[in-house]
Design a protein around this motif. Structure first.
Motif, PDB file in Angstrom:
ATOM      1  N   PRO A  98      19.196  -0.666 -49.778  1.00 17.89           N
ATOM      2  CA  PRO A  98      18.821   0.084 -50.983  1.00 17.89           C
ATOM      3  C   PRO A  98      18.446  -0.879 -52.110  1.00 17.89           C
ATOM      4  O   PRO A  98      19.119  -1.875 -52.336  1.00 17.89           O
ATOM      5  N   GLY A  99      17.352  -0.601 -52.767  1.00 15.75           N
ATOM      6  CA  GLY A  99      16.892  -1.457 -53.856  1.00 15.75           C
ATOM      7  C   GLY A  99      15.826  -2.454 -53.449  1.00 15.75           C
ATOM      8  O   GLY A  99      15.172  -3.042 -54.311  1.00 15.75           O
ATOM      9  N   ASN A 100      15.636  -2.674 -52.130  1.00 16.50           N
ATOM     10  CA  ASN A 100      14.561  -3.572 -51.699  1.00 16.50           C
ATOM     11  C   ASN A 100      13.219  -3.008 -52.138  1.00 16.50           C
ATOM     12  O   ASN A 100      13.021  -1.796 -52.195  1.00 16.50           O
ATOM     13  N   VAL A 101      12.293  -3.906 -52.446  1.00 13.19           N
ATOM     14  CA  VAL A 101      10.948  -3.517 -52.844  1.00 13.19           C
ATOM     15  C   VAL A 101      10.015  -3.827 -51.677  1.00 13.19           C
ATOM     16  O   VAL A 101      10.056  -4.921 -51.123  1.00 13.19           O
ATOM     17  N   VAL A 102       9.194  -2.853 -51.327  1.00 11.44           N
ATOM     18  CA  VAL A 102       8.295  -2.998 -50.188  1.00 11.44           C
ATOM     19  C   VAL A 102       6.866  -2.792 -50.654  1.00 11.44           C
ATOM     20  O   VAL A 102       6.563  -1.807 -51.329  1.00 11.44           O
ATOM     21  N   PHE A 103       5.992  -3.747 -50.314  1.00 12.49           N
ATOM     22  CA  PHE A 103       4.565  -3.593 -50.557  1.00 12.49           C
ATOM     23  C   PHE A 103       3.981  -3.065 -49.260  1.00 12.49           C
ATOM     24  O   PHE A 103       3.887  -3.788 -48.268  1.00 12.49           O
ATOM     25  N   ALA A 104       3.661  -1.783 -49.242  1.00 16.90           N
ATOM     26  CA  ALA A 104       3.240  -1.113 -48.009  1.00 16.90           C
ATOM     27  C   ALA A 104       2.009  -0.262 -48.278  1.00 16.90           C
ATOM     28  O   ALA A 104       1.596  -0.080 -49.420  1.00 16.90           O
ATOM     29  N   ARG A 105       1.450   0.271 -47.204  1.00 21.03           N
ATOM     30  CA  ARG A 105       0.326   1.186 -47.358  1.00 21.03           C
ATOM     31  C   ARG A 105       0.705   2.539 -46.778  1.00 21.03           C
ATOM     32  O   ARG A 105       1.542   2.632 -45.875  1.00 21.03           O
ATOM     33  N   VAL A 106       0.094   3.574 -47.322  1.00 20.73           N
ATOM     34  CA  VAL A 106       0.323   4.919 -46.818  1.00 20.73           C
ATOM     35  C   VAL A 106      -0.547   5.095 -45.579  1.00 20.73           C
ATOM     36  O   VAL A 106      -1.761   4.905 -45.636  1.00 20.73           O
ATOM     37  N   ILE A 107       0.092   5.431 -44.443  1.00 20.63           N
ATOM     38  CA  ILE A 107      -0.688   5.616 -43.210  1.00 20.63           C
ATOM     39  C   ILE A 107      -0.862   7.085 -42.866  1.00 20.63           C
ATOM     40  O   ILE A 107      -1.704   7.431 -42.048  1.00 20.63           O
ATOM     41  N   ALA A 108      -0.059   7.946 -43.490  1.00 25.93           N
ATOM     42  CA  ALA A 108      -0.216   9.386 -43.267  1.00 25.93           C
ATOM     43  C   ALA A 108       0.255  10.125 -44.506  1.00 25.93           C
ATOM     44  O   ALA A 108       1.315   9.823 -45.049  1.00 25.93           O
ATOM     45  N   ALA A 109      -0.552  11.053 -44.943  1.00 27.08           N
ATOM     46  CA  ALA A 109      -0.177  11.888 -46.084  1.00 27.08           C
ATOM     47  C   ALA A 109      -0.724  13.291 -45.819  1.00 27.08           C
ATOM     48  O   ALA A 109      -1.905  13.456 -45.524  1.00 27.08           O
ATOM     49  N   ASN A 110       0.166  14.247 -45.920  1.00 29.04           N
ATOM     50  CA  ASN A 110      -0.187  15.626 -45.618  1.00 29.04           C
ATOM     51  C   ASN A 110       0.685  16.507 -46.488  1.00 29.04           C
ATOM     52  O   ASN A 110       1.852  16.189 -46.710  1.00 29.04           O
ATOM     53  N   LYS A 111       0.160  17.606 -46.956  1.00 26.85           N
ATOM     54  CA  LYS A 111       0.949  18.469 -47.839  1.00 26.85           C
ATOM     55  C   LYS A 111       2.165  19.069 -47.162  1.00 26.85           C
ATOM     56  O   LYS A 111       3.100  19.485 -47.831  1.00 26.85           O
TER      57      LYS A 111
END
Length: 153
Positions: free
Chosen positions: A35-48
């Motif tokens: 908890p508290g780690n920072v992640v530089f990531a990309r969104v690979i799936a987004a759906n409502k």
């Protein structure tokens, strides 16, 4: 059993991230996020209908800068400022190169900016400068940067 992490991306829902969504990660060899780690990531799936899904690899399975970010400081800015900072020839970071020999920025599309420098004072000065860019022209923000650097010693 596949481990998944819940990641706050600043949206209406938290995102999910598999523990093996990192370059070279396997069930036996995977990063342990806390908890508290920072992640530089990309969104690979987004759906409502489902939570967004993140990964720290590109479509070819390479990290290409996506990673767990160590140390540093997070600031929140507007989506407009984060877009300006991400532009290829943005004038906003240029004054930082003139004042600091070593610093790192990771600018997310969610308005979060991770800042790390060689000293805490420099990290604070960079963070203040970036926050001031939100509502000042670059020249005024640079003047503030110079004042902040002097004040912090």
């Amino acid at each position: 059993v596949m481990d998944e992490y819940r990641v706050d991306i600043g949206g209406a829902h938290v995102a999910m991230m598999s523990s093996i969504a990192f370059e070279g990660a396997t069930q036996r060899n995977k990063p342990e996020l806390k908890p508290g780690n920072v992640v530089f990531a990309r969104v690979i799936a987004a759906n409502k209908d489902v939570e967004p899904e993140l990964a720290c690899v590109n479509k070819k399975g390479k990290a290409n800068g996506l990673q767990v970010l160590e140390g540093g400081h997070i600031i929140q800015c507007s989506l407009g400022l984060s877009r300006k900072l991400r532009q290829h020839k943005s004038p906003l970071p240029q004054p930082l190169f003139n004042h600091f020999k070593s610093f790192e920025l990771c600018v997310g599309m969610n308005g979060r900016v991770w800042v790390r420098s060689d000293t805490n004072k420099h990290t604070v000065a960079i963070s203040i400068y970036l926050k001031r860019c939100e509502y000042l022209c670059v020249a005024d923000a640079v003047m503030t940067l110079k004042q902040t650097v002097r004040a912090l010693g």
